[in-house]
Design a protein around this motif. Structure first.
Motif, mmCIF file in Angstrom:
data_model
loop_
_atom_site.group_PDB
_atom_site.id
_atom_site.type_symbol
_atom_site.label_atom_id
_atom_site.label_comp_id
_atom_site.label_asym_id
_atom_site.label_seq_id
_atom_site.Cartn_x
_atom_site.Cartn_y
_atom_site.Cartn_z
ATOM 1 N N GLU A 259 44.682 2.867 26.903
ATOM 2 C CA GLU A 259 43.427 2.912 26.151
ATOM 3 C C GLU A 259 42.717 4.238 26.370
ATOM 4 O O GLU A 259 42.870 4.870 27.412
ATOM 5 N N ASP A 260 41.923 4.609 25.392
ATOM 6 C CA ASP A 260 41.002 5.730 25.521
ATOM 7 C C ASP A 260 39.716 5.292 24.838
ATOM 8 O O ASP A 260 39.707 5.045 23.634
ATOM 9 N N ILE B 253 43.239 1.340 21.699
ATOM 10 C CA ILE B 253 44.649 1.423 22.073
ATOM 11 C C ILE B 253 45.230 2.723 21.508
ATOM 12 O O ILE B 253 45.181 2.962 20.305
ATOM 13 N N VAL B 254 45.788 3.549 22.405
ATOM 14 C CA VAL B 254 46.385 4.818 21.981
ATOM 15 C C VAL B 254 47.883 4.865 22.277
ATOM 16 O O VAL B 254 48.567 5.819 21.905
ATOM 17 N N GLY B 255 48.390 3.824 22.922
ATOM 18 C CA GLY B 255 49.813 3.754 23.212
ATOM 19 C C GLY B 255 50.170 2.371 23.725
ATOM 20 O O GLY B 255 49.298 1.611 24.153
ATOM 21 N N TYR B 256 51.444 2.061 23.648
ATOM 22 C CA TYR B 256 51.906 0.746 24.108
ATOM 23 C C TYR B 256 53.382 0.813 24.452
ATOM 24 O O TYR B 256 54.111 1.727 24.021
ATOM 25 N N VAL B 257 53.829 -0.163 25.204
ATOM 26 C CA VAL B 257 55.251 -0.422 25.376
ATOM 27 C C VAL B 257 55.450 -1.914 25.138
ATOM 28 O O VAL B 257 54.702 -2.756 25.654
ATOM 29 N N LYS C 150 51.934 14.163 25.286
ATOM 30 C CA LYS C 150 52.110 15.287 26.222
ATOM 31 C C LYS C 150 51.184 15.223 27.438
ATOM 32 O O LYS C 150 50.904 16.241 28.054
ATOM 33 N N ILE C 151 50.691 14.022 27.755
ATOM 34 C CA ILE C 151 49.870 13.875 28.963
ATOM 35 C C ILE C 151 50.437 12.786 29.889
ATOM 36 O O ILE C 151 49.776 12.347 30.812
ATOM 37 N N GLY C 152 51.664 12.342 29.611
ATOM 38 C CA GLY C 152 52.338 11.397 30.496
ATOM 39 C C GLY C 152 52.088 9.929 30.230
ATOM 40 O O GLY C 152 52.507 9.088 31.032
ATOM 41 N N LEU C 153 51.429 9.586 29.121
ATOM 42 C CA LEU C 153 51.144 8.166 28.857
ATOM 43 C C LEU C 153 52.422 7.352 28.659
ATOM 44 O O LEU C 153 52.539 6.243 29.201
#
Length: 172
Positions: free
Chosen positions: A43-44, A48-52, A78-81
């Motif tokens: 999250e940001d 939600i900005v990413g998921y698996v 490019k920040i390791g999320l």
């Protein structure tokens, strides 16, 4: 953090924005109900900005974890999320489900993802599957072992993880 039912629609939206392989909402719900510990979100500001999306393959004789889908919005790459999301899913597969390894499929043309999977997370290419994707592109079936099984050593994977904690390398 671990995903909740309230996150599923946002996970699906992230998938639609980021990837050509898309899933119906009921597929996300099935994963959440079956393997809730394996679904992770980034999250940001509460968004939600990413998921698996991950699960356990329960095939007789070869049960293991499987990464169904991982995506991070372009604005947060490019920040390791993706690496952190994957490591959280791996931890659930290993600790909760005692999976011997995790598998995933990746397009052979997706060089950036292959780099992350091999160089940062410690996956190896198991085999190439011809015409795996709907558009006819081949996929690599990749695997990362949690425990020592034959030539795959968990300590080797741990060593790779420690050397890849350098953010400059991860962002390369």
């Amino acid at each position: 953090r671990t995903a909740t039912v309230d996150d599923l629609l946002y996970m699906q939206q992230c998938n639609l924005m980021c990837l050509p392989e898309n899933y119906q909402f009921k597929y996300y719900l099935y994963h959440l109900l079956s393997w809730p510990q394996c679904l992770q979100v980034a999250e940001d500001g509460g968004r939600i900005v990413g998921y698996v999306l991950a699960k356990m393959e329960e095939e007789p004789g070869d049960p293991h974890g499987h990464i169904t889908s991982v995506a991070v919005k372009r604005t947060h790459r490019k920040i390791g999320l993706a690496t952190r999301l994957m490591k959280s899913a791996h931890a659930a597969m290993d600790e909760v489900f005692e999976s011997p390894f995790a598998s995933l499929h990746v397009r052979v043309s997706n060089k950036a993802a292959i780099h992350v999977y091999k160089e940062i997370l410690g996956y190896d290419i198991h085999e190439r599957e011809e015409k795996y994707y709907a558009d006819g592109e081949d996929a690599y079936d990749m695997r990362m072992y949690f425990r020592k099984t034959g030539s795959n050593d968990r300590q080797g994977n741990k060593a790779k993880e420690k050397t890849s904690e350098n953010p400059a390398r991860e962002n390369g």
